[in-house]
Design a protein around this motif. Structure first.
Motif, PDB file in Angstrom:
ATOM      1  N   VAL A   1       0.773  -1.099  -0.034  1.00  0.00           N
ATOM      2  CA  VAL A   1      -0.204  -0.150  -0.050  1.00  0.00           C
ATOM      3  C   VAL A   1       0.840   1.389   0.014  1.00  0.00           C
ATOM      4  O   VAL A   1       0.813   2.248  -0.734  1.00  0.00           O
ATOM      5  N   GLU A   2       1.849   1.377   0.904  1.00  0.00           N
ATOM      6  CA  GLU A   2       2.827   2.363   1.009  1.00  0.00           C
ATOM      7  C   GLU A   2       3.661   2.737  -0.497  1.00  0.00           C
ATOM      8  O   GLU A   2       3.696   3.853  -0.848  1.00  0.00           O
ATOM      9  N   GLN A   3       4.190   1.531  -0.913  1.00  0.00           N
ATOM     10  CA  GLN A   3       4.706   1.524  -2.016  1.00  0.00           C
ATOM     11  C   GLN A   3       3.966   2.220  -3.233  1.00  0.00           C
ATOM     12  O   GLN A   3       4.700   2.998  -4.015  1.00  0.00           O
ATOM     13  N   PHE A   4       2.982   1.576  -3.428  1.00  0.00           N
ATOM     14  CA  PHE A   4       2.320   1.853  -4.610  1.00  0.00           C
ATOM     15  C   PHE A   4       1.622   3.290  -4.244  1.00  0.00           C
ATOM     16  O   PHE A   4       1.633   3.998  -5.307  1.00  0.00           O
ATOM     17  N   ALA A   5       1.251   3.878  -3.091  1.00  0.00           N
ATOM     18  CA  ALA A   5       0.874   5.188  -2.852  1.00  0.00           C
ATOM     19  C   ALA A   5       1.901   6.082  -3.189  1.00  0.00           C
ATOM     20  O   ALA A   5       1.720   7.205  -3.937  1.00  0.00           O
ATOM     21  N   SER A   6       3.254   5.755  -3.052  1.00  0.00           N
ATOM     22  CA  SER A   6       4.528   6.547  -3.431  1.00  0.00           C
ATOM     23  C   SER A   6       4.553   6.753  -4.970  1.00  0.00           C
ATOM     24  O   SER A   6       4.828   8.027  -5.418  1.00  0.00           O
ATOM     25  N   TYR A   7       4.459   5.572  -5.719  1.00  0.00           N
ATOM     26  CA  TYR A   7       4.599   5.494  -7.136  1.00  0.00           C
ATOM     27  C   TYR A   7       3.428   6.477  -7.790  1.00  0.00           C
ATOM     28  O   TYR A   7       3.523   7.103  -8.675  1.00  0.00           O
ATOM     29  N   LYS A   8       2.246   6.438  -6.890  1.00  0.00           N
ATOM     30  CA  LYS A   8       1.107   7.209  -7.583  1.00  0.00           C
ATOM     31  C   LYS A   8       1.422   8.807  -7.390  1.00  0.00           C
ATOM     32  O   LYS A   8       1.082   9.687  -8.458  1.00  0.00           O
ATOM     33  N   GLN A   9       1.997   9.043  -6.210  1.00  0.00           N
ATOM     34  CA  GLN A   9       2.439  10.420  -6.093  1.00  0.00           C
ATOM     35  C   GLN A   9       3.454  10.800  -6.864  1.00  0.00           C
ATOM     36  O   GLN A   9       3.580  12.156  -7.495  1.00  0.00           O
ATOM     37  N   LEU A  10       4.374  10.020  -7.234  1.00  0.00           N
ATOM     38  CA  LEU A  10       5.578  10.618  -8.207  1.00  0.00           C
ATOM     39  C   LEU A  10       5.130  10.733  -9.489  1.00  0.00           C
ATOM     40  O   LEU A  10       5.446  11.496 -10.438  1.00  0.00           O
ATOM     41  N   ILE A  11       4.028   9.676 -10.062  1.00  0.00           N
ATOM     42  CA  ILE A  11       3.836   9.684 -11.201  1.00  0.00           C
ATOM     43  C   ILE A  11       2.919  10.969 -11.534  1.00  0.00           C
ATOM     44  O   ILE A  11       2.925  11.698 -12.605  1.00  0.00           O
ATOM     45  N   LYS A  12       1.974  11.035 -10.623  1.00  0.00           N
ATOM     46  CA  LYS A  12       1.069  12.428 -10.474  1.00  0.00           C
ATOM     47  C   LYS A  12       2.126  13.788 -10.702  1.00  0.00           C
ATOM     48  O   LYS A  12       1.589  14.462 -11.672  1.00  0.00           O
ATOM     49  N   ALA A  13       3.082  13.709  -9.926  1.00  0.00           N
ATOM     50  CA  ALA A  13       3.878  14.938  -9.904  1.00  0.00           C
ATOM     51  C   ALA A  13       4.386  15.153 -11.310  1.00  0.00           C
ATOM     52  O   ALA A  13       4.657  16.318 -11.937  1.00  0.00           O
ATOM     53  N   ALA A  14       4.859  14.024 -11.883  1.00  0.00           N
ATOM     54  CA  ALA A  14       5.356  14.147 -13.299  1.00  0.00           C
ATOM     55  C   ALA A  14       4.468  14.549 -14.214  1.00  0.00           C
ATOM     56  O   ALA A  14       4.670  15.399 -15.166  1.00  0.00           O
ATOM     57  N   ILE A  15       3.188  13.973 -14.207  1.00  0.00           N
ATOM     58  CA  ILE A  15       2.080  14.494 -15.400  1.00  0.00           C
ATOM     59  C   ILE A  15       1.643  15.974 -15.149  1.00  0.00           C
ATOM     60  O   ILE A  15       1.531  16.483 -16.233  1.00  0.00           O
TER      61      ILE A  15
END
Length: 474
Positions: A357-371
């Motif tokens: 949960v924590e790791q996927f949440a982290s990737y979601k934030q990073l991908i959103k920040a890029a987009i």
């Protein structure tokens, strides 16, 4: 949300006039022929903008036009109407040509998972609005009439050259021999073109100035104003529209309203093949259907577009498309483990789920920040590959599937691609995998290899992990 604004030549925050609503106008296709891959790069990028705005909590109101009349062979109001040319080429009426290629365009939009705009508007459905806008410009002294139509006098609009940073003296000096000598300035453009006296057009309308048809540029201004108001938040289109079409849109719109036409201008750069931009005139544009016939999925085309930044010169080839197809398959294979039972100690499953949960949440934030940072889709794709590879062999239980489902739904909303596949295997193939697992447990490597080959013959690969075998489609 930040975006590069052609108006200011800087990356800047998007500040909608009436947040959370954000108004977006996209210059759509001229429907006299099939759209080619260069067009689809542009429209996937515009779709990505809409997804990014939603990701940032905004509510896009999106309008895309269909140019089904008035776009002449030369963007500078010379030559014949592209729809009339298409009609002559195919032995149909211009109306039939427009309808056929409009429907083909909409079908391919669906195949590429491009969101449907709130309004898809045709120029031929808005003749009255275009005539009214020309009359408004006429009342303000911006127009004049010559033998072939009503023209906009660009010398009367202060700052006409500023948006595209044009050198009007060079334009005047470089005017071609065929330049219409009745025009006051080489940059003046047609608002209404008169029908030829020697034949009847398929598409023509009565107007205060005589029977004819609208100029290409007036169409977008009239339709964007009708659906989005005098000032829009974001105007999008191809980079080739900057020096003529978008410059003219600004001139006529701002002259009519006295207000800024668009606060942000987003432009998609050219797609290159063998060092040249893709275009119909060069004959190097491949259709989406032709790509699909090569065995490449529309989703792989979409992923290929996302691998380049919208402001870069993207390089296109069938080889690169095939690489994108393989890349998409690898991503799906990497996530396939979560939908297969694996041996996980009960004492570790809850702890592992919390970590996921924590790791996927982290990737979601990073991908959103890029987009939302000027649509940095290459960085978003890099992060997606990193995430997929990181979890490709991670032990997990079927109970963890909702965690990946949530991440997959996020990627679908943000990038428009599906990264998971809950394919079910036939029972006989499941039995072969179970037999192979037993052979490995017995250290019968010859039997294990034999069963792997049988599975491969049926299009199934297996990846051995500490928690058991993971199958995937070859």
């Amino acid at each position: 949300m930040k975006l590069y604004n052609t108006l200011t030549r800087t990356v800047e925050p998007v500040k909608p006039l009436r947040a959370p609503q954000v108004t977006v106008y996209t210059c759509g296709p001229t429907v006299y022929d099939y759209a080619h891959i260069g067009h689809w790069f542009n429209y996937v990028r515009m779709d990505t903008l809409i997804r990014a705005l939603k990701l940032d909590g905004l509510e896009p109101k999106w309008v895309m036009n269909i140019t089904d009349v008035g776009h002449l062979v030369s963007d500078a109001d010379e030559g014949e109407d592209k729809l009339e040319k298409g009609a002559r080429r195919e032995g149909k009426t211009a109306w039939e040509v427009a309808e056929f290629y409009t429907q083909d365009f909409l079908k391919d939009m669906h195949l590429l998972n491009i969101l449907e705009p709130d309004h898809i508007v045709k120029a031929t459905d808005h003749i009255a609005e275009q005539i009214a806008l020309i009359q408004k410009l006429e009342s303000k002294g911006y127009t004049y009439v010559i033998d072939d139509g009503v023209y906009y006098d660009t010398s009367k609009f202060e700052g006409y050259a500023a948006f595209a940073r044009l050198d009007l003296d060079d334009l005047q000096a470089g005017a071609r021999v065929a330049f219409n000598e009745q025009k006051r300035n080489s940059s003046d453009f047609a608002l209404w073109k008169f029908s030829p006296k020697d034949h009847k057009r398929d598409m023509e309308w009565d107007s205060p100035w005589g029977k004819g048809f609208p100029g290409w540029h007036i169409e977008c201004s009239a339709m964007s104003m009708k659906y989005l108001g005098d000032t829009i938040d974001i105007h999008t289109g191809g980079i080739d529209h900057i020096p003529v079409h978008h410059t003219n849109e600004i001139a006529q719109s701002e002259a009519a309203t006295g207000k800024r036409f668009a606060n942000v201008w987003m432009h998609s750069n050219h797609v290159m093949v063998n060092g040249e931009k893709i275009s119909k005139s060069l004959g190097n544009g491949i259709r989406l259907q032709e790509i699909v016939e090569q065995g490449i999925s529309p989703e792989a085309v979409r992923l290929h577009v996302l691998e380049s930044h919208y402001r870069s010169h993207a390089k296109f080839s069938l080889e690169s498309l095939r690489a994108s197809q393989a890349s998409l398959k690898n991503i799906r294979n990497d996530f396939s483990w979560i939908y297969q039972p694996a041996v996980v100690p009960v004492s570790k499953s809850e702890e592992r789920s919390r970590e996921l949960v924590e790791q996927f949440a982290s990737y979601k934030q990073l991908i959103k920040a890029a987009i939302i940072n000027d649509l940095a889709t290459p960085e978003a794709m890099r992060l997606l590959h990193e995430c997929a590879g990181r979890f490709a062999t991670t032990p997990a239980s079927m109970d963890d599937a909702p965690i990946v489902d949530d991440f997959a739904a996020f990627i679908q909303d943000a990038l428009g691609i599906h990264i998971t596949d809950r394919d079910e295997l036939k029972d006989e193939l499941k039995q072969l995998i179970a037999e192979r697992e037993q052979a490995r447990a017995n250290k019968d490597w010859a039997k294990s290899d034999e069963l792997r080959d049988k599975l491969a013959a049926d299009g199934i690969g297996v990846r051995d992990t500490p928690s058991g075998a993971i199958w995937y489609r070859l």
